[in-house]
Design a protein around this motif. Structure first.
Motif, short mmCIF file in Angstrom:
data_model
loop_
_atom_site.label_atom_id
_atom_site.label_comp_id
_atom_site.label_asym_id
_atom_site.label_seq_id
_atom_site.Cartn_x
_atom_site.Cartn_y
_atom_site.Cartn_z
N TYR A 1 47.43 23.90 41.52
CA TYR A 1 47.89 25.23 41.34
C TYR A 1 46.36 26.26 41.79
O TYR A 1 46.62 26.88 42.59
CB TYR A 1 47.91 25.37 39.65
N VAL B 1 39.94 32.38 37.98
CA VAL B 1 40.20 31.18 37.00
C VAL B 1 39.44 31.60 35.70
O VAL B 1 38.31 31.66 35.82
CB VAL B 1 39.86 30.07 37.55
N PRO C 1 44.87 31.60 42.32
CA PRO C 1 45.07 32.86 41.42
C PRO C 1 43.96 33.68 41.61
O PRO C 1 42.75 33.07 42.18
CB PRO C 1 44.84 32.22 39.89
N VAL D 1 48.59 32.24 33.52
CA VAL D 1 49.16 30.74 33.65
C VAL D 1 48.14 29.69 32.90
O VAL D 1 47.02 29.89 33.06
CB VAL D 1 49.27 30.41 35.22
N LYS E 1 54.60 23.97 31.67
CA LYS E 1 53.89 24.97 32.25
C LYS E 1 54.54 26.44 31.44
O LYS E 1 55.38 26.61 31.21
CB LYS E 1 54.40 25.30 33.74
N ALA F 1 44.54 32.02 35.84
CA ALA F 1 44.73 30.64 35.45
C ALA F 1 43.63 30.48 34.25
O ALA F 1 42.43 30.62 34.31
CB ALA F 1 44.76 29.88 36.73
N THR G 1 46.93 37.71 39.07
CA THR G 1 47.37 36.42 38.28
C THR G 1 46.07 35.73 37.86
O THR G 1 44.91 35.55 38.56
CB THR G 1 48.28 35.62 39.35
N LEU H 1 46.74 26.34 32.38
CA LEU H 1 46.68 24.94 33.16
C LEU H 1 46.59 23.95 32.13
O LEU H 1 46.26 24.03 31.08
CB LEU H 1 45.75 25.07 33.98
N THR I 1 53.46 30.56 30.98
CA THR I 1 53.10 31.60 31.59
C THR I 1 53.28 32.71 30.66
O THR I 1 54.31 32.58 29.77
CB THR I 1 53.65 31.81 32.91
#
Lengths: 76, 146, 675
Positions: free
Chosen positions: C78, C87, C84, C57, C42, C9, C7, C59, C44
């Motif tokens: 988050y 980032v 995550p 994701v 949000k 972000a 994942t 932000l 995704t």
């Protein structure tokens, strides 16, 4: 070698470091309040008129030539 | 390069504004240029001077850009902003004329048509409006943040 | 082979191309929802890169992670709580300094960060040279160049992300806050570390830093923990505001020591304001641009006001009609009709003009241009012994000299301030405009505009010469040092400017409702009382405003004073009452010539022989220069604190006015012009 020269002599677009302010107590304090401390970086934006446009700490000022000659900077 | 576009734009706008400004000034002195009617140019010395200033700002951009000074684009932006200000001024004047005709019904406005209030400031301003929207990012993002 | 799942972000300042990059990475595979519990959107999306399935994701865009806004809290929670794998911070290459501030905060959070250096093409075309290799070295963060809107550099970015996940070990790069603050951080770390619930969830150093930063959100979290009292006792020993500022400064300091090494020219960030300034402070174009802006302001003021003035005129015409019909008592009818409505009406008709002029000045001030005008004019001001700082108060004088004189308070040098006050009344205020408009309109027809413009110019010239004269004689001295902040430009809003217009304009309205009203009633009274020896009733038709009224007697007494200027007794009286307020000159002429508030009728009478173009011009110049209105004299006394200087100003101006009008009349008559 960095040169020390009055702010008025700095070419446009150049940045320098304030070395000294040769002004009386009152004026000096006022300049310091506005961000012209020894060591602060000054960028000259305009110097071809009677006054200068300079930036100190991200704030832009119009500065009379008379005042500008009292601020000594070193170019770097 | 984006700068070539801006340079051409500034060149065209600069020449147009200077020429129209000079025509306005000449008409203001009472010299018949013969173009007044077809181009809707009013005789107006000071207004013409302002146009010459706007044109000069654009042409200064051309001068700096062609010398490779990237910051010359500043003059393009300022030229655009100024011509938009003047466009707004002439549109307001047109609005005032509309009021005089419809609301006040002034005698001086008998037979007035909207075209009588059409000024070079308005139709030349359209050019700058295009420029404004073309380079919009620069105007909107920078003017609103800080 | 089983696909790996990670994942990432996307974080970044607003307007750095975050959404564009998000779209470029995920394509159509997006899901839009809300963050739990709040209405922040949000987004995704998914993307498979090689053998890794990446959940992306987006932000909310934030400038920092200090939890000042909901967006910041959402983004931070988050990153801290969901952790995550990586980032990705999108950094606007054209604005490194501000963007890197967020980077320092992400680093403090202990996240694995990859920087997408977006819009680097723009930065490069601007002349910035960014050394990404050095940037990676200093920040210990991988940096990938991207151009989101052309989807360039996306694969390279994902490659770097996957590599960063695999890397396992992780550097914690810290901002160093200096000894004093560090000591407190360590102290707090010791305390917070004891609470395993907290230290298991958040980096301990980060918690301590945020506590010193005065972060409300973190304080709340501490409040419910086992170490709350200990933390609070430490925090109570420090001055929070000082720490907050000092810590922000330290972060910028860290950035600023790194910045010059990774980027050439980025330090002198060129903003749009800088660009505008480059043009409007140009050596050759600065003053012409200023003049053009002034012309635009005046054009709007005068042309656009015309229909509005017609409306005001209609209103008072209607009012006069109603009064004439409903009031049968001749004295009361005359007071209301000839006195109040005529007088106040002739003044109120110029309200649109004055308000529009104030609106234009407010727009220029709010946009930030006015300070540049001061800069542009500094050289000229210096020549007359003042500096750029005196310029704005002088310019404001075009609206009304009273607020203009109060605005001189920003001038520090006492002598300069005095001179600026003394010459300010020569700048033709809005109240004098009615006089010019009426007279120029009546006598100069199509050239009225040029004549009025000339009067304004004359006012400026007199102000300049007077300043030079006063500075060279009675108030000697060199111009004081000039320093003035040039605020960034902003688009003025109509609402804010309208409020500023109202602040200045309401002074005028108040004046119309009080001083002017009283003034016109006084004028009417004097013109309604029969002169001694005249056998007529009070306020009767045959004496109203004639030589048989008290005002006629008064007029004849002072007439010899102005006779050399070609003025008759009615003008003399009008000028005397002009001291109450300059607008009254026209209002009282209306009363004296018996035309009420009907300006066209007044103009007709004047052109029919009561005046010549020459005396009209003389009257305009006299009105411009002679003693300012009572409100203005009052404010001069208040601001200078000296009757001596106030008297000096009154006498100097009136003497100048007399001489100027005399010269106009005599020279004009001699060369046979205007007879």
């Amino acid at each position: 070698m960095p040169h020390v020269l009055p702010l008025t002599m700095m070419p446009e677009g150049k940045e320098g470091k304030v070395v000294s302010i040769n002004a009386g107590q009152g004026l000096k304090r006022r300049l310091v309040e506005m961000g012209f401390c020894e060591g602060s970086l000054v960028t000259v934006h305009r110097s071809e008129r009677g006054a200068l446009v300079v930036v100190v700490n991200g704030i832009k000022y119009a500065l009379g030539k008379g005042l500008a000659t009292k601020i000594m900077v070193s170019d770097c | 390069m984006a700068n070539t576009n801006k340079m051409i734009f500034a060149m065209v706008a600069g020449i147009l504004y200077v020429v129209f400004g000079i025509l306005k000034m000449l008409e203001g002195f009472g010299i018949e240029t013969g173009l007044a009617e077809s181009l809707l140019i009013p005789g107006d010395f000071f207004g013409g001077f302002c146009f010459v200033v706007i044109g000069a700002v654009f042409l200064y951009a051309v001068k700096e850009l062609s010398a490779g000074v990237h910051m010359g684009v500043s003059y393009v932006y300022v030229g655009i902003l100024m011509s938009l200000v003047f466009m707004a001024v002439y549109l307001l004047v047109m609005g005032a004329d509309l009021l005089m005709f419809y609301a006040v019904k002034s005698e001086d406005y008998e037979g007035w048509r909207i075209i009588d209030s059409m000024r070079p400031g308005i139709y030349l301003g359209l050019l700058s409006l295009i420029g404004y929207f073309y380079w919009k990012d620069r105007f909107t993002t920078e003017m609103t943040k800080v | 082979m089983e696909k790996k799942k990670i994942t990432i972000a996307l974080a970044g300042n607003p307007n750095v191309g975050k959404t564009t990059l998000f779209n470029a990475i995920t394509g159509a595979r997006q899901h839009v929802g809300n963050w739990p519990g709040v209405t922040v959107e949000k987004k995704t999306g998914k993307r498979t890169y090689k053998d890794t399935e990446i959940e992306v994701v987006d932000l909310p865009g934030t400038y920092s992670l200090t939890a000042y806004s909901l967006d910041e809290v959402v983004a931070r929670d988050y990153v801290v709580e969901e952790i995550p794998d990586v980032v990705v911070q999108i950094v606007d290459a054209t604005n490194l300094e501000r963007n890197l501030y967020l980077t320092t905060q992400l680093m403090e959070l202990g996240s694995k960060v990859v920087i997408a250096l977006n819009m680097w093409d723009l930065a490069e075309s601007r002349g910035d040279k960014i050394d990404t290799r050095k940037m990676e070295d200093f920040l210990e963060i991988p940096v990938v160049k991207t151009v989101a809107n052309r989807a360039e550099g996306i694969d390279a970015l994902l490659e770097e992300v996957v590599r960063e996940v695999d890397k396992g070990e992780h550097h914690e790069h810290e901002v160093s806050y200096g000894d004093d603050i560090e000591k407190k951080i360590i102290e707090l770390e010791g305390i917070v570390g004891k609470d395993s619930a907290l230290s298991g969830k958040y980096p301990v150093r980060w918690l301590s830093v945020k506590l010193l930063d005065g972060d409300e959100n973190i304080l709340e979290k501490i409040e419910g923990s086992s170490v709350a009292t200990q933390v609070n006792s430490v925090l109570s020993t420090i001055k929070k505001d000082d720490y907050e500022a000092a810590m922000a400064e330290k972060r910028y300091e860290t950035i600023n020591t790194v910045l010059p090494q990774i980027c050439v020219k980025c330090v002198n960030e060129v903003t749009f304001s800088d660009m505008i300034d480059r043009a409007v402070t140009n050596k050759y174009l600065g003053i012409p641009i200023f003049l053009a802006m002034m012309w635009a302001a005046f054009e709007v003021t005068f042309t656009v006001a015309t229909p509005l003035m017609e409306f005001v005129d209609m209103f008072f015409g209607w009012l006069a009609g109603v009064v004439a019909q409903s009031i049968t008592n001749p004295v009361l009818g005359s007071l209301l009709g000839d006195g109040i409505i005529a007088g106040v009406g002739s003044v109120m008709i110029f309200l649109p003009n004055i308000l529009l002029l104030f609106l234009m000045i407010s727009l220029l001030e709010d946009s930030g241009y006015m300070a540049r005008a001061a800069f542009v004019m500094d050289k000229l001001m210096y020549k007359i012994g003042l500096n750029g700082g005196s310029f704005i108060p002088l310019l404001m004088g075009f609206g009304c000299n009273v607020p203009a004189i109060m605005a001189t308070r920003t001038i520090e040098d006492e002598k300069e301030r005095l001179v600026t006050i003394l010459v300010n009344p020569f700048i033709s205020c809005g109240a004098r405009l009615p006089v010019y408009l009426m007279l120029a309109g009546a006598f100069f027809g199509r050239n009225a505009g040029t004549v009025i413009f000339g009067i304004y110019i004359l006012g400026i010239i007199v102000a300049i010469l007077s300043a030079k004269l006063i500075r060279g004689t009675v108030v000697k001295g060199k111009p004081s040092p000039f320093i003035m902040e040039l605020p960034p430009y902003r688009l003025p809003t109509l609402k804010a400017s309208a409020i500023h217009m109202w602040e200045k304009g309401s002074i005028y309205l108040k004046k119309a409702g009080t001083i002017i009203l009283a003034g016109v009633v006084f004028v009417w009274l004097l013109s309604a009382i029969p002169a001694p020896g005249v056998d007529a009733a009070f306020a009767s038709e045959e004496i109203l405003g004639t030589e048989d009224s008290l005002i006629g007697v008064l007029g004849h007494i002072i007439e010899p004073l102005v006779a050399p200027l070609g003025f008759d007794w009615k003008v003399a009286v009008a000028l005397v009452f002009g001291f109450i307020a300059k607008e009254i000159v026209i209002g009282s002429m209306g009363v004296l010539y018996g035309t009420g508030e009907d300006e066209d009728a007044l103009a007709e009478i004047l052109t029919a022989g009561a005046m010549t173009p020459l005396t009209a011009l003389g009257l305009m110049v006299f009105t411009l220069l002679y003693v300012p209105c009572i409100a203005c004299v009052g404010v001069v006394k208040k601001e200078t604190g000296s009757w001596k200087w106030t008297l000096f100003m009154m006498v100097y101006g009136t003497a100048l006015a007399w001489i100027a009008a005399f010269l106009i009349y005599r020279i004009g008559t001699a060369i046979g012009w205007g007879l």
